[in-house]
Design an enzyme around this catalytic site. Sequence first.
Site, PDB file in Angstrom:
ATOM      1  N   ASP A 173      -4.219 -12.885  -3.168  1.00 54.78           N
ATOM      2  CA  ASP A 173      -3.772 -12.750  -1.661  1.00 54.78           C
ATOM      3  C   ASP A 173      -4.788 -12.226  -0.945  1.00 54.78           C
ATOM      4  OD1 ASP A 173      -2.846 -10.158  -1.891  1.00 54.78           O
ATOM      5  OD2 ASP A 173      -1.134 -10.813  -2.902  1.00 54.78           O
ATOM      6  N   LYS A 188      -0.114 -13.456   2.287  1.00 55.28           N
ATOM      7  CA  LYS A 188       0.915 -12.985   3.305  1.00 55.28           C
ATOM      8  C   LYS A 188       0.329 -12.248   4.250  1.00 55.28           C
ATOM      9  CE  LYS A 188       3.880 -11.280  -0.365  1.00 55.28           C
ATOM     10  NZ  LYS A 188       4.783 -10.639  -0.853  1.00 55.28           N
ATOM     11  N   MET A 228       0.568  -0.037   6.378  1.00 53.08           N
ATOM     12  CA  MET A 228       1.208  -0.942   6.988  1.00 53.08           C
ATOM     13  C   MET A 228       1.875  -0.463   8.410  1.00 53.08           C
ATOM     14  SD  MET A 228       3.285  -3.222   4.014  1.00 53.08           S
ATOM     15  CE  MET A 228       3.598  -1.783   3.069  1.00 53.08           C
TER      16      MET A 228
HETATM   17  N1  SAH Z   1      -0.864  -2.478  -3.249  1.00 55.24           N
HETATM   18  C1  SAH Z   1      -1.722  -1.863  -2.237  1.00 55.24           C
HETATM   19  C2  SAH Z   1      -1.066  -1.635  -0.615  1.00 55.24           C
HETATM   20  C3  SAH Z   1      -0.161  -3.287  -0.064  1.00 55.24           C
HETATM   21  S1  SAH Z   1       0.476  -3.085   1.279  1.00 55.24           S
HETATM   22  C4  SAH Z   1      -2.541  -0.777  -2.254  1.00 55.24           C
HETATM   23  O1  SAH Z   1      -2.094  -0.051  -3.313  1.00 55.24           O
HETATM   24  O2  SAH Z   1      -3.460  -0.570  -1.715  1.00 55.24           O
HETATM   25  C5  SAH Z   1      -0.647  -3.412   2.263  1.00 55.24           C
HETATM   26  C6  SAH Z   1      -1.334  -2.306   3.183  1.00 55.24           C
HETATM   27  O3  SAH Z   1      -2.232  -1.672   2.388  1.00 55.24           O
HETATM   28  C7  SAH Z   1      -2.251  -2.702   4.505  1.00 55.24           C
HETATM   29  O4  SAH Z   1      -1.135  -2.917   5.574  1.00 55.24           O
HETATM   30  C8  SAH Z   1      -3.065  -1.457   4.605  1.00 55.24           C
HETATM   31  O5  SAH Z   1      -2.174  -0.592   5.084  1.00 55.24           O
HETATM   32  C9  SAH Z   1      -3.319  -0.985   3.445  1.00 55.24           C
HETATM   33  N2  SAH Z   1      -4.399  -1.595   2.802  1.00 55.24           N
HETATM   34  C10 SAH Z   1      -4.882  -2.586   1.755  1.00 55.24           C
HETATM   35  N3  SAH Z   1      -5.933  -2.739   1.659  1.00 55.24           N
HETATM   36  C11 SAH Z   1      -6.803  -1.945   2.611  1.00 55.24           C
HETATM   37  C12 SAH Z   1      -8.195  -1.936   2.886  1.00 55.24           C
HETATM   38  N4  SAH Z   1      -9.178  -2.333   2.352  1.00 55.24           N
HETATM   39  N5  SAH Z   1      -8.339  -0.966   3.920  1.00 55.24           N
HETATM   40  C13 SAH Z   1      -7.559  -0.144   4.638  1.00 55.24           C
HETATM   41  N6  SAH Z   1      -6.034  -0.392   4.392  1.00 55.24           N
HETATM   42  C14 SAH Z   1      -5.722  -1.288   3.626  1.00 55.24           C
END
Ligand code: SAH
Length: 356
Positions: free
Chosen positions: A132, A154, A269
């Site tokens: 994704d 998503k 998020m």
């Molecule tokens: N499993 C993921 C989180 C999924 S929820 C993890 O452990 O990172 C998705 C959220 O992760 C986004 O809304 C944002 O808040 C954060 N996120 C994911 N990738 C990011 C990135 N490259 N930079 C900043 N925030 C990020």
Amino acid sequence: MLVAGAGADALGPVRSLLNAGAVVRVVGHAPVDSLVDLAERGQIGLERRSPSPVDLGAAHLVVVADPALDEAVRAWCVELGIPLVGSRRSEAPSPVRRQGSVVLVGGGPGNPGLITVAGLAAVRGADVVVTDRLAPLAVLDEAPAHAEVIDVAKIPRGAFTSQERINELLVEHARAGKRVVRLKGGDPFVFGRGGEEWQACVEAGLPVEVIPGVSSALSGPALAGVPLTHRTLTQGFTVVSGHLPPGDPGSTLDWGALARSGTTLVVLMGIATLPAITAELVAQGMTATTPAVTVMEAGLPGQRSVTGTVADIARLGEEAAVRAPAVTVIGQVAGLSLQSPAAPAPPPRDASSASG
Ligand code: SAH
């Protein structure tokens, strides 16, 4: 750079080209959601039609990312003398496997260098990669040529594939004897619904394994020079999802306790709900001057941070057009932006050139 084809096979090359600083144009029918998302964020040009020799003539390099276009695009490139590359490493097809399996791979925050060695090995051995938009898409270039890439992006408040459908896809392909890699952003078990995917595989009687990843909750702040803990400032951190604002009937978080916890607060998020979250934290007793920082697109070329206080970070983020994916850190450590010493100054030029 022109990418011919807008299916999931285009994701790896598009992300790698963007990471290298290229200007990328994608031409192809029925683009997958992660490409639509990049186009909506202004990071690529996207045209929903078949590529023509005119498109190719305007490009410095063409990547063909759709087997149906391969023959025509290849012939035009030869005729026009434009360099062309395929989208993936070619490699002998993997031996037939009797038992399929699923590996949930945490891909880190988005930079292909931040996936683990084990995660990369799993991608290199995959028959199917279900990915994704927050996964490190450039890593898809490492999948074997025969591997099928499926995009189940998503997008917040936009297109999405339901979790049930994602679970079904994992099960269907593993049942067909495929080695399925579910490539996810960050860590699969941190707001990644990896636990549900795991359960779906177990219920289907399929072997499943998890390869942890570097969560954006930790790496986003780190990449912006913000340590989540720092001796003398804080002895812990709390990671929460901001997808539901305080007061929402579905919310189970005690914002009052969070406001008083004394730990660094990391909100994932939370871009849309940040005004409500920060107002609630202050209303519940957090000092209004508590430092805060929002880090957007950590580990990707679009990485930016906005710094302020809990009282103004939401407004400052809005003014700076900060969008998801972004993580917000609230706490004394957010006021510490660790910077590397500047690179050494270039050697002085001699007097004759300095005067010119
Ligand atoms: N499993 C993921 C989180 C999924 S929820 C993890 O452990 O990172 C998705 C959220 O992760 C986004 O809304 C944002 O808040 C954060 N996120 C994911 N990738 C990011 C990135 N490259 N930079 C900043 N925030 C990020």
